[in-house]
Design an enzyme around this catalytic site. Structure first.
Site, PDB file in Angstrom:
ATOM      1  N   SER A   1      -7.466 103.314  41.983  1.00  0.00           N
ATOM      2  CA  SER A   1      -8.684 102.553  41.686  1.00  0.00           C
ATOM      3  C   SER A   1      -9.289 102.003  42.970  1.00  0.00           C
ATOM      4  O   SER A   1     -10.499 102.087  43.200  1.00  0.00           O
ATOM      5  CB  SER A   1      -8.381 101.416  40.712  1.00  0.00           C
ATOM      6  OG  SER A   1      -8.144 101.923  39.424  1.00  0.00           O
TER       7      SER A   1
ATOM      8  N   CYS B   1      -8.440 104.686  37.859  1.00  0.00           N
ATOM      9  CA  CYS B   1      -7.232 105.311  37.312  1.00  0.00           C
ATOM     10  C   CYS B   1      -6.723 104.448  36.173  1.00  0.00           C
ATOM     11  O   CYS B   1      -6.646 103.222  36.306  1.00  0.00           O
ATOM     12  CB  CYS B   1      -6.178 105.438  38.407  1.00  0.00           C
ATOM     13  SG  CYS B   1      -4.601 106.138  37.850  1.00  0.00           S
TER      14      CYS B   1
ATOM     15  N   ARG C   1      -9.882  80.655  44.952  1.00  0.00           N
ATOM     16  CA  ARG C   1      -9.276  81.492  43.916  1.00  0.00           C
ATOM     17  C   ARG C   1      -8.013  80.844  43.346  1.00  0.00           C
ATOM     18  O   ARG C   1      -7.748  80.914  42.158  1.00  0.00           O
ATOM     19  CB  ARG C   1      -8.906  82.869  44.500  1.00  0.00           C
ATOM     20  CG  ARG C   1     -10.077  83.775  44.717  1.00  0.00           C
ATOM     21  CD  ARG C   1      -9.658  85.124  45.260  1.00  0.00           C
ATOM     22  NE  ARG C   1     -10.833  85.937  45.504  1.00  0.00           N
ATOM     23  CZ  ARG C   1     -11.451  86.664  44.593  1.00  0.00           C
ATOM     24  NH1 ARG C   1     -10.980  86.699  43.365  1.00  0.00           N
ATOM     25  NH2 ARG C   1     -12.530  87.352  44.891  1.00  0.00           N
TER      26      ARG C   1
ATOM     27  N   CYS D   1       1.473 101.730  28.933  1.00  0.00           N
ATOM     28  CA  CYS D   1       2.065 100.515  28.362  1.00  0.00           C
ATOM     29  C   CYS D   1       2.382 100.695  26.871  1.00  0.00           C
ATOM     30  O   CYS D   1       1.492 101.001  26.076  1.00  0.00           O
ATOM     31  CB  CYS D   1       1.123  99.333  28.550  1.00  0.00           C
ATOM     32  SG  CYS D   1       1.769  97.782  27.881  1.00  0.00           S
TER      33      CYS D   1
ATOM     34  N   ASP E   1     -15.696  87.950  36.572  1.00  0.00           N
ATOM     35  CA  ASP E   1     -15.238  88.782  37.690  1.00  0.00           C
ATOM     36  C   ASP E   1     -16.249  88.841  38.836  1.00  0.00           C
ATOM     37  O   ASP E   1     -16.264  89.787  39.607  1.00  0.00           O
ATOM     38  CB  ASP E   1     -14.938  90.201  37.188  1.00  0.00           C
ATOM     39  CG  ASP E   1     -14.101  90.987  38.187  1.00  0.00           C
ATOM     40  OD1 ASP E   1     -13.335  90.364  38.932  1.00  0.00           O
ATOM     41  OD2 ASP E   1     -14.220  92.226  38.224  1.00  0.00           O
TER      42      ASP E   1
END
Length: 384
Positions: free
Chosen positions: A221, A246, A64, A253, A139
């Site tokens: 989440s 969530c 990663r 933002c 992802d």
């Protein structure tokens, strides 16, 4: 694979054109060595245990942190973004306690399916034009899309750790194309959060121990999606009617004022997932769950975890009309569901009635975790 300046220019023009044709709002390029601070940040996240039960993060930490470790042949990384901006503030539904709040990203088709096919088409055009090799990720592999997107100039990782764009706010899906072609990188974006704390202060469970740091174990989440066991008692009330994910930190933002609404044909919400009825969702058996959420990312967590979430929402609803259907789930085959039903009933029933029900149910309940739920929720127990 060496590419001349003129070839790089033509290839980039092709990539930009194909990205627009495929419905991506933004595309940019970076180098595989462009995120040198990511390894230390990721290591700190794992060392602090903030990844919770997501063991695959720790197991793939080296790959990663360094894209070239994942694929040594990569020379350029193309980062593409697709807008999924909602047509209203997703927090409005939090006041409708008989309804379930589903995170905006999960109100339509699984974005992995939407994006991956389009990325593969673009990747194929790159190979046809420039040769070499490509790999596509959405992802589903150990790729740190958000730091790469920041390095490519698509946005910056805000204090809520998600990508923020000056053009699209916090509502962007990200995908990457790794290629052996050498492309000119775009300039990285800088942080524009300033002194703003809106995303941090709005979090119901205080999941941000500091700006730019997320403790997933406290994140709704994570609790409603990744967490496989019961929802920890300390968070149940705070979850409210959020039954999958969530959006609070994203929706808070201020940069969202520049965001556009997602295309109706692309990622707009399914009408039946905008404000689903808790009473109807509680009735879903496994077959009905799979059918109702066909093509949705929600399907991946399975019926039992999902109904667990809905039961927590039911317990927070103050809607006593839900009591009969919740009571029916005390006989469910899943201990996870039965335990959540116990907590919900402790909130919906009068104390005396609940105590009588507990005395009867405890005679036949064999699962230790469910028995513990009964004991912890009885009126004379400490807390609930």
């Amino acid at each position: 694979m060496r590419t001349s300046i003129s070839d790089k220019t033509r290839l980039r023009a092709l990539i930009d054109a194909e990205a627009r044709r495929a419905g991506f709002e933004a595309v940019a390029v970076t180098r595989p060595d462009a995120i040198p601070r990511a390894p230390a940040r990721l290591a700190e996240f794992v060392a602090d245990g903030f990844h919770g039960s997501m063991d695959w993060i720790a197991e793939t930490i080296e790959r990663r942190a360094e894209p070239s470790t994942l694929w040594p042949e990569v020379r350029s990384i193309i980062v593409l973004a697709m807008n999924y901006g909602p047509d209203r503030d997703p927090r409005e539904i939090l006041q409708k306690r008989d309804r379930g709040a589903i995170s905006v990203y999960a109100q339509n088709r699984d974005y992995h399916d939407v994006m991956k096919g389009r990325l593969k088409e673009i990747a194929g055009k790159i190979v046809a034009r420039a040769g070499g090799d490509v790999k596509v990720f959405v992802d589903t592999a150990p790729v740190m899309e958000k730091p790469l997107a920041e390095a490519a100039g698509l946005g910056w990782q805000g204090k809520h750790t998600n990508l923020v764009s000056r053009e699209h706010g916090s509502w962007l899906f990200l995908g990457t194309i790794f290629t052996t072609a050498e492309l000119e990188p775009d300039a990285p974006e800088v942080d524009h959060c300033g002194s703003c704390r809106a995303c941090l202060d709005v979090c119901p469970t205080d999941a941000f121990p500091a700006p730019y740091r997320l403790d997933a174990r406290r994140c709704i989440s994570y609790l409603t999606i990744e967490n496989m066991g019961p929802i920890p008692r300390e968070f149940r009330e705070k979850i409210g009617n959020r039954i999958y994910g969530c959006d609070d930190c994203l929706a808070a933002c201020p940069w969202n004022k520049f965001a556009s609404i997602a295309s109706e044909a692309k990622l707009a919400a399914r009408n039946d997932l905008r404000e689903p009825s808790l009473s109807e969702l509680l009735l879903l058996d496994d077959a009905a769950f799979r059918s109702f959420f066909s093509g949705s990312p929600i399907k991946r967590i399975g019926r039992d975890r999902f109904v667990r979430n809905v039961l927590v929402a039911a317990g927070n609803s103050d809607d006593t009309s839900l009591t009969p259907v919740v009571r029916g789930l005390l006989d469910d085959g899943s201990p996870l569901v039965r335990g959540a039903a116990v907590w919900a009933l402790s909130r919906l029933m009068a104390s005396s009635d609940f105590a009588k029900l507990a005395a009867s149910a405890m005679k036949t309940e064999s699962d230790a975790a469910v028995r513990d739920e009964w004991l912890s929720t009885l009126p004379d127990a400490e807390g609930s």
